[in-house]
Scaffold this motif. Structure first.
Motif, PDB file in Angstrom:
ATOM      1  N   GLU A   1       0.717  -1.495  -0.090  1.00 21.34           N
ATOM      2  CA  GLU A   1       0.092  -0.016   0.020  1.00 21.34           C
ATOM      3  C   GLU A   1       1.011   1.230   0.003  1.00 21.34           C
ATOM      4  OE1 GLU A   1      -3.345   0.516  -0.483  1.00 21.34           O
ATOM      5  OE2 GLU A   1      -3.319  -1.552  -0.766  1.00 21.34           O
ATOM      6  N   ARG A   2       2.020   1.122   0.481  1.00 24.93           N
ATOM      7  CA  ARG A   2       2.813   2.375   0.581  1.00 24.93           C
ATOM      8  C   ARG A   2       3.227   2.994  -0.758  1.00 24.93           C
ATOM      9  NH1 ARG A   2       8.016   0.901  -1.010  1.00 24.93           N
ATOM     10  NH2 ARG A   2       8.470  -1.284  -0.404  1.00 24.93           N
ATOM     11  N   ASP A   3       3.213   1.946  -1.865  1.00 23.90           N
ATOM     12  CA  ASP A   3       3.308   2.173  -3.273  1.00 23.90           C
ATOM     13  C   ASP A   3       2.333   2.815  -3.994  1.00 23.90           C
ATOM     14  OD1 ASP A   3       5.375  -0.539  -3.507  1.00 23.90           O
ATOM     15  OD2 ASP A   3       6.101   1.293  -3.224  1.00 23.90           O
ATOM     16  N   ARG A   4       1.171   3.081  -3.226  1.00 22.18           N
ATOM     17  CA  ARG A   4      -0.043   3.547  -4.121  1.00 22.18           C
ATOM     18  C   ARG A   4      -0.548   4.908  -3.712  1.00 22.18           C
ATOM     19  NH1 ARG A   4      -3.274  -1.056  -5.657  1.00 22.18           N
ATOM     20  NH2 ARG A   4      -5.286   0.137  -5.514  1.00 22.18           N
ATOM     21  N   ASP A   5       0.288   5.937  -4.040  1.00 23.65           N
ATOM     22  CA  ASP A   5       0.330   7.226  -3.957  1.00 23.65           C
ATOM     23  C   ASP A   5      -0.231   8.065  -4.891  1.00 23.65           C
ATOM     24  OD1 ASP A   5       2.440   7.120  -5.519  1.00 23.65           O
ATOM     25  OD2 ASP A   5       3.898   7.762  -4.290  1.00 23.65           O
ATOM     26  N   GLY A   6      -0.697   7.510  -5.939  1.00 27.52           N
ATOM     27  CA  GLY A   6      -1.098   8.213  -6.934  1.00 27.52           C
ATOM     28  C   GLY A   6      -0.433   8.540  -8.025  1.00 27.52           C
ATOM     29  N   THR A   7       0.893   8.610  -7.942  1.00 28.61           N
ATOM     30  CA  THR A   7       1.798   8.996  -8.779  1.00 28.61           C
ATOM     31  C   THR A   7       1.830   7.731 -10.039  1.00 28.61           C
ATOM     32  OG1 THR A   7       3.886   7.759  -7.696  1.00 28.61           O
ATOM     33  CG2 THR A   7       3.446  10.243  -7.238  1.00 28.61           C
ATOM     34  N   GLY A   8       1.416   6.784  -9.799  1.00 26.08           N
ATOM     35  CA  GLY A   8       1.332   5.678 -10.944  1.00 26.08           C
ATOM     36  C   GLY A   8       0.189   5.930 -11.641  1.00 26.08           C
ATOM     37  N   ARG A   9       0.117   5.911 -13.031  1.00 30.39           N
ATOM     38  CA  ARG A   9      -1.288   6.198 -13.510  1.00 30.39           C
ATOM     39  C   ARG A   9      -1.111   5.665 -14.895  1.00 30.39           C
ATOM     40  NH1 ARG A   9      -1.887  12.162 -12.355  1.00 30.39           N
ATOM     41  NH2 ARG A   9      -0.731  11.306 -10.768  1.00 30.39           N
ATOM     42  N   ILE A  10      -2.194   5.440 -15.426  1.00 34.37           N
ATOM     43  CA  ILE A  10      -2.296   4.936 -16.860  1.00 34.37           C
ATOM     44  C   ILE A  10      -3.302   6.081 -17.635  1.00 34.37           C
ATOM     45  CG2 ILE A  10      -4.085   3.145 -16.506  1.00 34.37           C
ATOM     46  CD1 ILE A  10      -2.842   1.801 -19.163  1.00 34.37           C
ATOM     47  N   VAL A  11      -2.988   6.616 -18.577  1.00 31.35           N
ATOM     48  CA  VAL A  11      -3.848   7.677 -19.189  1.00 31.35           C
ATOM     49  C   VAL A  11      -4.116   7.326 -20.711  1.00 31.35           C
ATOM     50  CG1 VAL A  11      -3.795  10.168 -19.838  1.00 31.35           C
ATOM     51  CG2 VAL A  11      -2.787   9.379 -17.661  1.00 31.35           C
ATOM     52  N   PHE A  12      -5.456   7.294 -21.139  1.00 28.83           N
ATOM     53  CA  PHE A  12      -5.942   6.952 -22.598  1.00 28.83           C
ATOM     54  C   PHE A  12      -7.147   7.659 -23.052  1.00 28.83           C
ATOM     55  CE2 PHE A  12      -7.318   3.978 -19.231  1.00 28.83           C
ATOM     56  CZ  PHE A  12      -8.766   4.027 -19.666  1.00 28.83           C
TER      57      PHE A  12
END
Length: 195
Positions: free
Chosen positions: A57-68
């Motif tokens: 969960e520490r990695d789930r900070d909103g900086t990872g994203r997929i955009v399409f």
């Protein structure tokens, strides 16, 4: 003058990411969800739902994203379970990697028989101080989902628009649907509407 509209939805426990995406896009355009084109044209829906499914969960900070792109607009699915749909792309552009200083670029060839995750791992290997590549994928993204999310439809029709970005160990990796892979030092250069 066009005003930008956006819709934010959280992927709650028990709901599927593709369902939340379709609902947000339908609401943005004032349509019923059954009137929205298939998500499959932009990304693999099953892979989309598993892309950021990792244990920490520490990695789930909103900086990872997929955009399409989808239905005259753009969708961002973030690693912190937020979905944002907008009718304008201004907040949905990939990180600016125009400066070549400290940026590693390579291209994945969809026809070469190598997986996208393998191409990403090879790119990571070329960048000093990125650490264990196996650990990279296990910490941040699901490798199988990464391999499938932008894979050409039925082997021939390419998904040319969209990108995925995530941070790892002081770096930002960006993978475009067209196959461009960039790795740069994490300077938090990207923004998103409604963040």
């Amino acid at each position: 003058m066009h005003s930008t509209r956006s819709i934010r939805r959280r992927v709650e426990t028990g709901r599927e990411t593709p369902t939340v995406v379709a609902s947000a896009v339908a609401d943005l355009h004032g349509r019923d969800v059954t009137e929205i084109e298939s998500l499959y044209e932009a990304v693999d829906p099953d892979a989309l739902g598993r892309l950021f499914a990792h244990p920490s969960e520490r990695d789930r900070d909103g900086t990872g994203r997929i955009v399409f792109p989808m239905r005259s607009g753009w969708v961002a699915v973030r690693d912190d379970d937020w979905v944002v749909a907008s009718d304008d792309d201004r907040g949905f552009r990939p990180p600016n990697r125009s400066s070549s200083e400290g940026v590693h670029r390579t291209r994945h060839d969809w026809d070469a028989g190598r997986t996208l995750s393998s191409s990403l791992l090879l790119a990571v290997d070329d960048v000093p101080d990125t650490g264990s590549r196996q650990e990279l994928l296990l910490e941040v993204v699901d490798p199988d989902a990464l391999d499938r999310v932008f894979r050409p439809v039925d082997g021939d029709v390419r998904r040319e628009s969209g990108w995925l970005t995530f941070s790892f160990r002081g770096f930002i990796a960006t993978v475009s649907a067209c196959g461009l892979i960039t790795i740069a030092h994490d300077r938090r250069e990207f923004t998103e509407s409604g963040s």
